[in-house]
Design a protein around this motif. Structure first.
Motif, PDB file in Angstrom:
ATOM      1  N   ASP A   1       0.763  -1.370  -0.096  1.00  0.00           N
ATOM      2  CA  ASP A   1      -0.124  -0.106  -0.032  1.00  0.00           C
ATOM      3  C   ASP A   1       0.939   1.376   0.087  1.00  0.00           C
ATOM      4  O   ASP A   1       0.694   2.171  -0.684  1.00  0.00           O
ATOM      5  N   ASP A   2       2.002   1.302   0.910  1.00  0.00           N
ATOM      6  CA  ASP A   2       2.705   2.405   1.018  1.00  0.00           C
ATOM      7  C   ASP A   2       3.884   2.486  -0.033  1.00  0.00           C
ATOM      8  O   ASP A   2       4.226   3.848  -0.195  1.00  0.00           O
ATOM      9  N   PHE A   3       4.330   1.608  -0.438  1.00  0.00           N
ATOM     10  CA  PHE A   3       5.608   1.591  -1.318  1.00  0.00           C
ATOM     11  C   PHE A   3       5.196   0.953  -2.549  1.00  0.00           C
ATOM     12  O   PHE A   3       6.187   1.050  -3.670  1.00  0.00           O
ATOM     13  N   GLY A   4       4.220   0.400  -3.029  1.00  0.00           N
ATOM     14  CA  GLY A   4       4.017  -0.143  -4.114  1.00  0.00           C
ATOM     15  C   GLY A   4       4.941  -1.338  -4.363  1.00  0.00           C
ATOM     16  O   GLY A   4       5.115  -1.828  -5.567  1.00  0.00           O
ATOM     17  N   ILE A   5       5.218  -2.171  -3.433  1.00  0.00           N
ATOM     18  CA  ILE A   5       6.334  -3.369  -3.732  1.00  0.00           C
ATOM     19  C   ILE A   5       5.460  -4.744  -2.962  1.00  0.00           C
ATOM     20  O   ILE A   5       4.948  -4.593  -1.945  1.00  0.00           O
ATOM     21  N   GLU A   6       5.147  -5.526  -4.098  1.00  0.00           N
ATOM     22  CA  GLU A   6       4.564  -6.679  -3.941  1.00  0.00           C
ATOM     23  C   GLU A   6       5.550  -7.576  -3.039  1.00  0.00           C
ATOM     24  O   GLU A   6       6.956  -7.823  -3.885  1.00  0.00           O
ATOM     25  N   VAL A   7       5.588  -8.389  -2.074  1.00  0.00           N
ATOM     26  CA  VAL A   7       6.534  -9.348  -1.698  1.00  0.00           C
ATOM     27  C   VAL A   7       5.814 -10.643  -1.111  1.00  0.00           C
ATOM     28  O   VAL A   7       4.473 -10.729  -1.031  1.00  0.00           O
ATOM     29  N   ALA A   8       6.728 -11.633  -1.062  1.00  0.00           N
ATOM     30  CA  ALA A   8       6.163 -12.899  -0.356  1.00  0.00           C
ATOM     31  C   ALA A   8       6.999 -13.226   0.644  1.00  0.00           C
ATOM     32  O   ALA A   8       8.301 -12.730   0.699  1.00  0.00           O
ATOM     33  N   PHE A   9       6.509 -13.919   1.582  1.00  0.00           N
ATOM     34  CA  PHE A   9       7.480 -14.602   2.898  1.00  0.00           C
ATOM     35  C   PHE A   9       7.727 -16.192   2.646  1.00  0.00           C
ATOM     36  O   PHE A   9       6.900 -16.800   2.226  1.00  0.00           O
ATOM     37  N   ARG A  10       9.037 -16.148   2.813  1.00  0.00           N
ATOM     38  CA  ARG A  10       9.404 -17.903   2.956  1.00  0.00           C
ATOM     39  C   ARG A  10       8.833 -18.242   4.412  1.00  0.00           C
ATOM     40  O   ARG A  10       8.836 -17.382   5.364  1.00  0.00           O
ATOM     41  N   GLU A  11       9.225 -19.508   4.612  1.00  0.00           N
ATOM     42  CA  GLU A  11       8.529 -20.122   5.829  1.00  0.00           C
ATOM     43  C   GLU A  11       9.287 -19.515   6.984  1.00  0.00           C
ATOM     44  O   GLU A  11      10.243 -19.093   7.195  1.00  0.00           O
ATOM     45  N   THR A  12       8.368 -19.215   8.294  1.00  0.00           N
ATOM     46  CA  THR A  12       8.760 -18.515   9.193  1.00  0.00           C
ATOM     47  C   THR A  12       9.835 -19.475  10.133  1.00  0.00           C
ATOM     48  O   THR A  12       9.388 -20.633  10.200  1.00  0.00           O
ATOM     49  N   THR A  13      10.807 -19.001  10.628  1.00  0.00           N
ATOM     50  CA  THR A  13      11.699 -19.873  11.346  1.00  0.00           C
ATOM     51  C   THR A  13      11.883 -19.144  12.843  1.00  0.00           C
ATOM     52  O   THR A  13      11.390 -18.017  13.046  1.00  0.00           O
ATOM     53  N   THR A  14      12.311 -20.139  13.941  1.00  0.00           N
ATOM     54  CA  THR A  14      12.680 -19.551  15.167  1.00  0.00           C
ATOM     55  C   THR A  14      13.987 -18.800  15.171  1.00  0.00           C
ATOM     56  O   THR A  14      15.000 -19.280  14.638  1.00  0.00           O
TER      57      THR A  14
END
Length: 679
Positions: free
Chosen positions: A427-440
Motif C-alpha cells: 500500500d505505501d511503497f507499491g512493492i509486492e512481496v512474499a515471505f518464506r517459511e517463518t523460522t525461530t
C-alpha cells in the motif's frame, strides 16, 4: 494546567480504542463516537487499522479534564505488536488496563499487568463490555485477584450485566464494606496507617481513606477496579473521576536541563522524520540545537548526534497543534532531527530520565524471522529501502542482510505482523512481496570465560592497533555490557568508541550465527601509533592509527575470545495455559509431548481440565492448528514468551554475514576488498 500522560492497554478486542473514543466524546473533543468496526475512530488512522479493526501503531490524542491536560496514548492489543507497547511504557505517568467482562483475564492481560506492576506504573482497571451477554462481576473480580494481583479495590457496584441497561454505581462513604476494604488494603502497605487503624483512638475519615488510596495507587501498589461499557458510556464518568483523582500528574522542571525520550518515529508527507518526544525536564524551542542518541547504548552512553529543531507540535484537545515550544511533562512532535531513532535520549545525557524503565528490553525480543522476497526482482533495491524505513518505526523488525545467500530477513512476533508488513509494503511503497517459511530466532550465550589479544606489529597483524578483550558470562537478561580495564587516558576516546560500537555490531552474530547476549566484554589491553606527519605537516595514515584500524581488528579479537569461551545456543520457550474438556486430556497430552512441550501437573475443575507448562516457540503454531480437532473446538490456549532454554539435539546454525571472522585469512581479504586494496 498540569499534564497527565495516560496509556490505554489491553488484550486485543477488550475495547481500548472504544474507551478512547468515549473519553474523547465525554471531554467534548469529538461530536460523534467512532466505531472500530466501521474504521471511523480517531486513533486508528492507518488504512490497515481501519480495514482490520485492530490497533497496529500507538497513537496520541489529548483532552482536558478540569485543570489537567491528558495526553492519551492508545496502544495495540495484539501480541504481535507488543513492541509498540514497550516503547509507550517508558513515557507514561499512569495507565488504564482494559479487561473484557465477558472473556475476563486473557493472556496479554497478564503480560501487561505483570509489566505495569514491575515498572510501578500507577494503573486503574476498567472492566469493559458489561452490556454484552455473558458479562460477569464476581467471576471477573476473582480472576483479577487470582491471575493479576490481590491488591485490587472494586470502586462500585455493577448492575444489569449482559443487557443494554447495564450500569455502574460508585461506592461512597456510606458503604461500610467498601470503606473496610479500603482500610485493609491501605494498611497492607502503610505501617503508620495500620497502627492508627488498630488503635482506633479516633475514627479514620473517609477523606483520609481516599487520600491513602490515591497515595498507594500513585506508588503502583493498589489498583482500583471500575466496571462499565465504553460503547454505552456506563461507568466512564466514574473512571474519569478516578483518573483525575488517583493518577499522578507529570513532573519535571521546565527551567531544568533538557531531557526526554523518543518513543515513536514517523515520516511526514515529504518523507521527513517526525520524532514523538516525552520531555521529562527542560524546554525545547523551535530553532534549538538538540543533542540526541541511544541512552546507554551508543558508545560512551551519551547523546552523540545533534539536529536543529525546525518545527514543534503539541497535543491539545484531540489534535497536534503547532507551537513554538514544548515543556517538561508534555509530549511533542519534533521536526528536524534527521538521524533520530526510537529509544534515543534527547538533550542532556545526565538529565532526569523520568519514567524510563531502565536498561534492557521490557518484553522479550521477537522469536521468529522470515525471508522477504520481492515478487518483481527489479524491486530488490527498493525493498531494502522500504524495509529500512519500516525498521525506523519499529526497530525490533531488526532488518538483516544475509550476504551469503543475498537475502533480506526481518524479525517477527507472529503471523499477523507478517501480514501487516506485507500489506504495508504494497500500500505505501507499491512493492509486492512474499515471505518464506517463518523460522525461530535463537540466541547464543558464552559458556565460560575467554580471552584473546592482537598486538600491533606482531602475529601478522595488519592493523596499527593493539586490542585485548575478555568475554565473561553474565546473568540472564542482562544483555551486553562493555567495560574497560585499561588505564584511563591510555587510548583516545574515539578509538574506545570504535571498539565498543564494533563489539555490539559483531555480537549480532556469534559462533553459530545467532545474536550473542548476557555477557560482559572487557577491554583488557590497548595500544596505538600516535598521529604522525611528514615534513610540511602532511598526515601519513600508514604511520598513524585510525578508528578504522580498531573497527577492523575488534571482530578478530572478539570472535577469538568467544571461541575460547564457547557458546551455547538457546531457543525461545513459551509458557502455555490450556483449558480443555476433561475427556480431551488423553488425546492432548501425547501431542504436547511430541511437540516438545513440558506440561505441569493438570488441574481438574468439574468437566474442565487446566494444563500449563512450557513449549518451544517454534511449535506453538502447530499446537494452535491441531487443538480444535483434539478438543472438539472447545480448547482455549494462552501463550506468552517465558524464557530461553538450551537447544535440544542438533544445534541450529544461522547463515553468517561478512563481518564475522571465523576464518582469519578470509576475513582479512574481505577487509582489503572493502577498503579498495588500501589496507
Amino acid at each position: 494546567m498540569s499534564t497527565l500522560n495516560l496509556g490505554i492497554l489491553a488484550h486485543v478486542d477488550a475495547g481500548k480504542t472504544s474507551l478512547t473514543e468515549r473519553l474523547l466524546h465525554a471531554a467534548g473533543v469529538i461530536d460523534e463516537i467512532g466505531s472500530v468496526d466501521d474504521g471511523s475512530t480517531q486513533t486508528d488512522s492507518l488504512a490497515l487499522e481501519r480495514q482490520r479493526g485492530i490497533t497496529i501503531k500507538s497513537a496520541v490524542v489529548s483532552f482536558a479534564l478540569d485543570d489537567v491536560t491528558v495526553n492519551l496514548i492508545d496502544t495495540p492489543g495484539h501480541p504481535d505488536f507488543i513492541a509498540e507497547v514497550e516503547r509507550v511504557l517508558s513515557v507514561l505517568d499512569g495507565a488504564v488496563l482494559v479487561v473484557s467482562a465477558v472473556e475476563g483475564v486473557q493472556a496479554q492481560t497478564r503480560v501487561l499487568m505483570r509489566t505495569l506492576r514491575r515498572l510501578r506504573i500507577p494503573t486503574l482497571v476498567f472492566v469493559n463490555k458489561t452490556d454484552r451477554r455473558g458479562a460477569g462481576y464476581d467471576r471477573v473480580l476473582r480472576a483479577l485477584a487470582e491471575k493479576l494481583t490481590p491488591a485490587i479495590v472494586p470502586m462500585g457496584r455493577a448492575s444489569g450485566l449482559g443487557t443494554p441497561a447495564s450500569a455502574f454505581v460508585p461506592y461512597g462513604p456510606g458503604d461500610a464494606a467498601f470503606t473496610e476494604r479500603l482500610a485493609d488494603v491501605i494498611a497492607d502497605h502503610d505501617d503508620a496507617f495500620l497502627a492508627a487503624y488498630v488503635d482506633e483512638e479516633a475514627p479514620i475519615s473517609y477523606g483520609s481513606l481516599r487520600d491513602g488510596l490515591a497515595a498507594q495507587v500513585r506508588r503502583g501498589l493498589v489498583h482500583p477496579v471500575y466496571f462499565g461499557s465504553a460503547v454505552a458510556g456506563a461507568g466512564v464518568d466514574a473512571l474519569t473521576a478516578g483518573i483525575r483523582e488517583l493518577l499522578p500528574p507529570a513532573g519535571g522542571d521546565p527551567d531544568g536541563p533538557v531531557a526526554g525520550t523518543v518513543f515513536k518515529v514517523e515520516r511526514g508527507p515529504a518523507g521527513e522524520k517526525i520524532a514523538y518526544v516525552r520531555l521529562f525536564s527542560g524546554t525545547v524551542r523551535v530553532r534549538d540545537r538538540l543533542r540526541f542518541g541511544r541512552a546507554g547504548g551508543r558508545a560512551g552512553g551519551a547523546a552523540d548526534d545533534e539536529g536543529k529543531v525546525t518545527a514543534i507540535s503539541v497535543f491539545e484537545q484531540g489534535a497536534a497543534e503547532r507551537r513554538d515550544e514544548v515543556t517538561a511533562g508534555r509530549i511533542g512532535k519534533l521536526w528536524g532531527l534527521g538521524d533520530v531513532r526510537i529509544g534515543d535520549a534527547v538533550g542532556d545525557p545526565d538529565g532526569d530520565p523520568g519514567g524510563d524503565p531502565g536498561p534492557g528490553p521490557i518484553f522479550a525480543p521477537p522469536a521468529l524471522e522470515a525471508v522477504v522476497v520481492p515478487t518483481r526482482p527489479a524491486d530488490k533495491g527498493a525493498l531494502h529501502v522500504a524495509l529500512g524505513q519500516l525498521a525506523e518505526q519499529d526497530p525490533l523488525i531488526n532488518l538483516r542482510q544475509d550476504d551469503v545467500r543475498q537475502e533480506v530477513l526481518v524479525s517477527l512476533y507472529g503471523e499477523v505482523q507478517k501480514e501487516v508488513i506485507q500489506a504495508t509494503l504494497a500500500d505505501d511503497f507499491g512493492i509486492e512481496v512474499a515471505f518464506r517459511e517463518t523460522t525461530t530466532v535463537c540466541i547464543e550465550r558464552p559458556l565460560a570465560t575467554g580471552e584473546a589479544v592482537e598486538v600491533k606489529g606482531k602475529d601478522i597483524n595488519p592493523f596499527l592497533a593493539t586490542i585485548g578483550l575478555r568475554v565473561d558470562p553474565a546473568p540472564v537478561n542482562s544483555g551486553v555490557v562493555f567495560r574497560r580495564e585499561i588505564e584511563l587516558g591510555s587510548l583516545p576516546f574515539s578509538f574506545i568508541r570504535a571498539i565498543e560500537e564494533t563489539v555490539h555490531d559483531t555480537l549480532r552474530q556469534g559462533l553459530y550465527g545467532w545474536q550473542v547476549t548476557d555477557c560482559v566484554v572487557t577491554l583488557t589491553r590497548s595500544g596505538y601509533s600516535p598521529r604522525q606527519s611528514h615534513a610540511h605537516a602532511v598526515f601519513d595514515k600508514s604511520m598513524s592509527s585510525t578508528s578504522g584500524d580498531f573497527r577492523n581488528l575488534t571482530p578478530l579479537v572478539l570472535v577469538a575470545a568467544l571461541r575460547e569461551a564457547g557458546c551455547g545456543v538457546f531457543e525461545p520457550m513459551h509458557r502455555f495455559e490450556l483449558e480443555i474438556p476433561a475427556d480431551a486430556f488423553g488425546p492432548v497430552l501425547p501431542v504436547l509431548t511430541s511437540l516438545g512441550a513440558v506440561p505441569y501437573a493438570p488441574e481438574t475443575r468439574g468437566a474442565v481440565c487446566l494444563l500449563s507448562g512450557a513449549i518451544p516457540a517454534a511449535r506453538v503454531h502447530e499446537l494452535e492448528r491441531r487443538l480444535p480437532t483434539l478438543t472438539h473446538g472447545e480448547g482455549v490456549l494462552e501463550c506468552a514468551f517465558d524464557h530461553y532454554r538450551p537447544v535440544q539435539g542438533a544445534v541450529p546454525v544461522r547463515s553468517r554475514a561478512d563481518h564475522n571472522p571465523l576464518d582469519r585469512k578470509e576475513y582479512l581479504l574481505k577487509v582489503v576488498r572493502r577498503a579498495g586494496g588500501s589496507q
